[in-house]
Design a protein around this motif. Structure first.
Motif, PDB file in Angstrom:
ATOM      1  N   UNK A  28       0.837  -1.195   0.000  1.00  0.00           N
ATOM      2  CA  UNK A  28       0.000   0.000   0.000  1.00  0.00           C
ATOM      3  C   UNK A  28       0.871   1.243   0.000  1.00  0.00           C
ATOM      4  N   UNK A  29       0.360   2.299  -0.617  1.00  0.00           N
ATOM      5  CA  UNK A  29       1.097   3.554  -0.657  1.00  0.00           C
ATOM      6  C   UNK A  29       0.684   4.411  -1.828  1.00  0.00           C
ATOM      7  N   UNK A  30       1.470   5.456  -2.045  1.00  0.00           N
ATOM      8  CA  UNK A  30       1.191   6.403  -3.120  1.00  0.00           C
ATOM      9  C   UNK A  30       2.338   6.407  -4.131  1.00  0.00           C
ATOM     10  N   UNK A  31       2.070   6.885  -5.333  1.00  0.00           N
ATOM     11  CA  UNK A  31       3.090   6.875  -6.376  1.00  0.00           C
ATOM     12  C   UNK A  31       4.248   7.833  -6.111  1.00  0.00           C
ATOM     13  N   UNK A  32       5.369   7.475  -6.683  1.00  0.00           N
ATOM     14  CA  UNK A  32       6.565   8.309  -6.679  1.00  0.00           C
ATOM     15  C   UNK A  32       6.903   8.577  -8.142  1.00  0.00           C
ATOM     16  N   UNK A  33       6.688   9.811  -8.581  1.00  0.00           N
ATOM     17  CA  UNK A  33       6.981  10.181  -9.958  1.00  0.00           C
ATOM     18  C   UNK A  33       8.359  10.821 -10.003  1.00  0.00           C
ATOM     19  N   UNK A  34       9.213  10.319 -10.863  1.00  0.00           N
ATOM     20  CA  UNK A  34      10.564  10.864 -10.999  1.00  0.00           C
ATOM     21  C   UNK A  34      10.512  12.123 -11.878  1.00  0.00           C
ATOM     22  N   UNK A  35      11.629  12.511 -12.444  1.00  0.00           N
ATOM     23  CA  UNK A  35      11.734  13.763 -13.205  1.00  0.00           C
ATOM     24  C   UNK A  35      11.200  13.635 -14.626  1.00  0.00           C
ATOM     25  N   UNK A  36      10.681  14.747 -15.139  1.00  0.00           N
ATOM     26  CA  UNK A  36      10.253  14.882 -16.531  1.00  0.00           C
ATOM     27  C   UNK A  36       9.179  13.862 -16.919  1.00  0.00           C
ATOM     28  N   UNK A  37       8.172  13.725 -16.079  1.00  0.00           N
ATOM     29  CA  UNK A  37       7.038  12.848 -16.376  1.00  0.00           C
ATOM     30  C   UNK A  37       5.920  13.705 -16.963  1.00  0.00           C
ATOM     31  N   UNK A  38       5.367  13.268 -18.079  1.00  0.00           N
ATOM     32  CA  UNK A  38       4.291  13.985 -18.764  1.00  0.00           C
ATOM     33  C   UNK A  38       3.024  13.136 -18.656  1.00  0.00           C
ATOM     34  N   UNK A  39       2.017  13.669 -17.958  1.00  0.00           N
ATOM     35  CA  UNK A  39       0.790  12.909 -17.675  1.00  0.00           C
ATOM     36  C   UNK A  39      -0.348  13.470 -18.513  1.00  0.00           C
ATOM     37  N   UNK A  40      -0.969  12.616 -19.304  1.00  0.00           N
ATOM     38  CA  UNK A  40      -2.076  13.016 -20.157  1.00  0.00           C
ATOM     39  C   UNK A  40      -3.369  13.216 -19.383  1.00  0.00           C
ATOM     40  N   UNK A  41      -4.323  13.875 -20.019  1.00  0.00           N
ATOM     41  CA  UNK A  41      -5.611  14.184 -19.391  1.00  0.00           C
ATOM     42  C   UNK A  41      -6.331  12.916 -18.964  1.00  0.00           C
ATOM     43  N   UNK A  42      -6.879  12.939 -17.755  1.00  0.00           N
ATOM     44  CA  UNK A  42      -7.676  11.838 -17.256  1.00  0.00           C
ATOM     45  C   UNK A  42      -6.905  10.623 -16.771  1.00  0.00           C
ATOM     46  N   UNK A  43      -5.585  10.686 -16.766  1.00  0.00           N
ATOM     47  CA  UNK A  43      -4.792   9.532 -16.335  1.00  0.00           C
ATOM     48  C   UNK A  43      -4.925   9.320 -14.835  1.00  0.00           C
ATOM     49  N   UNK A  44      -4.914   8.070 -14.430  1.00  0.00           N
ATOM     50  CA  UNK A  44      -4.978   7.689 -13.024  1.00  0.00           C
ATOM     51  C   UNK A  44      -3.719   6.906 -12.704  1.00  0.00           C
ATOM     52  N   UNK A  45      -2.946   7.406 -11.752  1.00  0.00           N
ATOM     53  CA  UNK A  45      -1.713   6.749 -11.321  1.00  0.00           C
ATOM     54  C   UNK A  45      -1.908   6.410  -9.855  1.00  0.00           C
ATOM     55  N   UNK A  46      -2.041   5.121  -9.555  1.00  0.00           N
ATOM     56  CA  UNK A  46      -2.401   4.743  -8.186  1.00  0.00           C
ATOM     57  C   UNK A  46      -1.502   3.629  -7.662  1.00  0.00           C
ATOM     58  N   UNK A  47      -1.307   3.652  -6.361  1.00  0.00           N
ATOM     59  CA  UNK A  47      -0.591   2.592  -5.675  1.00  0.00           C
ATOM     60  C   UNK A  47       0.840   2.945  -5.346  1.00  0.00           C
ATOM     61  N   UNK A  48       1.493   2.027  -4.680  1.00  0.00           N
ATOM     62  CA  UNK A  48       2.869   2.177  -4.248  1.00  0.00           C
ATOM     63  C   UNK A  48       3.787   1.820  -5.421  1.00  0.00           C
ATOM     64  N   UNK A  49       3.854   2.718  -6.388  1.00  0.00           N
ATOM     65  CA  UNK A  49       4.618   2.459  -7.612  1.00  0.00           C
ATOM     66  C   UNK A  49       5.577   3.606  -7.888  1.00  0.00           C
ATOM     67  N   UNK A  50       6.518   3.348  -8.781  1.00  0.00           N
ATOM     68  CA  UNK A  50       7.471   4.373  -9.200  1.00  0.00           C
ATOM     69  C   UNK A  50       7.355   4.557 -10.707  1.00  0.00           C
ATOM     70  N   UNK A  51       7.226   5.793 -11.119  1.00  0.00           N
ATOM     71  CA  UNK A  51       7.221   6.146 -12.539  1.00  0.00           C
ATOM     72  C   UNK A  51       8.594   6.746 -12.822  1.00  0.00           C
ATOM     73  N   UNK A  52       9.360   6.141 -13.699  1.00  0.00           N
ATOM     74  CA  UNK A  52      10.741   6.550 -13.953  1.00  0.00           C
ATOM     75  C   UNK A  52      10.873   7.897 -14.647  1.00  0.00           C
ATOM     76  N   UNK A  53      12.106   8.323 -14.843  1.00  0.00           N
ATOM     77  CA  UNK A  53      12.412   9.583 -15.529  1.00  0.00           C
ATOM     78  C   UNK A  53      11.963   9.518 -16.989  1.00  0.00           C
TER      79      UNK A  53
END
Length: 170
Positions: A111-136
């Motif tokens: 359980x947890x919240x996301x960790x977004x690294x540098x230079x992440x581009x998120x499109x409209x309506x996107x859902x990023x959930x959970x204990x995850x990491x989104x890379x550079x």
């Protein structure tokens, strides 16, 4: 945060986005840097009023003061954006309307919240959930549901999100 970065965010965002980011940065500053209780309480009341009136009621968004957000955040349309209080967003990130960055519990990631690294581009309506990491340098497609880790320099999309980099090269 240096004033130079705040001025960059104000200059390079739309008016509503700049106001929301400035209110968030003010609340974050009060929360982390002001240690005199009476001054902190007074400034925090001002922050809460601005947060409720502008961010939550007018823009229907949530940018809690406890989020960790890096330098040069860019928000194109600041309406309907929900970010969980302990999420982490890196430098030079971009997001659009109706984005959710939130808490979830799963058997795979815990359980947890996301960790977004540098230079992440998120499109409209996107859902990023959970204990995850989104890379550079990741691009998250519009209306995607990201609930697994994403490697650096990838493009993801779909429900659930999967890598689209191979399909783009074809």
């Amino acid at each position: 945060m240096r004033l130079k970065n705040l001025f960059w965010e104000i200059k390079n965002n739309t008016k509503f986005s700049a106001i929301i980011i400035a209110i968030f940065r003010f609340g974050n500053f009060v929360n982390k840097k002001i240690h005199i209780p009476i001054i902190r309480q007074f400034l925090f009341i001002i922050y809460k009023i601005l947060d409720w009136l502008i961010i939550r009621i007018i823009c229907n968004s949530e940018f809690p003061h406890s989020i960790t957000i890096g330098k040069r955040l860019r928000v194109y349309h600041p309406f309907g954006i929900i970010i969980q209080a302990d999420a982490s967003i890196g430098n030079d990130c971009q997001m659009r309307h109706q984005v959710t960055i939130g808490w979830a519990k799963s058997s795979k990631n815990g359980e947890g919240t996301p960790n977004l690294k540098n230079n992440v581009d998120i499109g409209a309506g996107a859902k990023i959930i959970g204990n995850i990491t989104i890379g550079d340098n990741v691009v998250v497609g519009a209306n995607s549901l990201v609930c697994n880790n994403v490697e650096a320099n990838d493009v993801v999309g779909g429900v659930p999100a999967r890598s689209l980099k191979k399909e783009i090269k074809k």
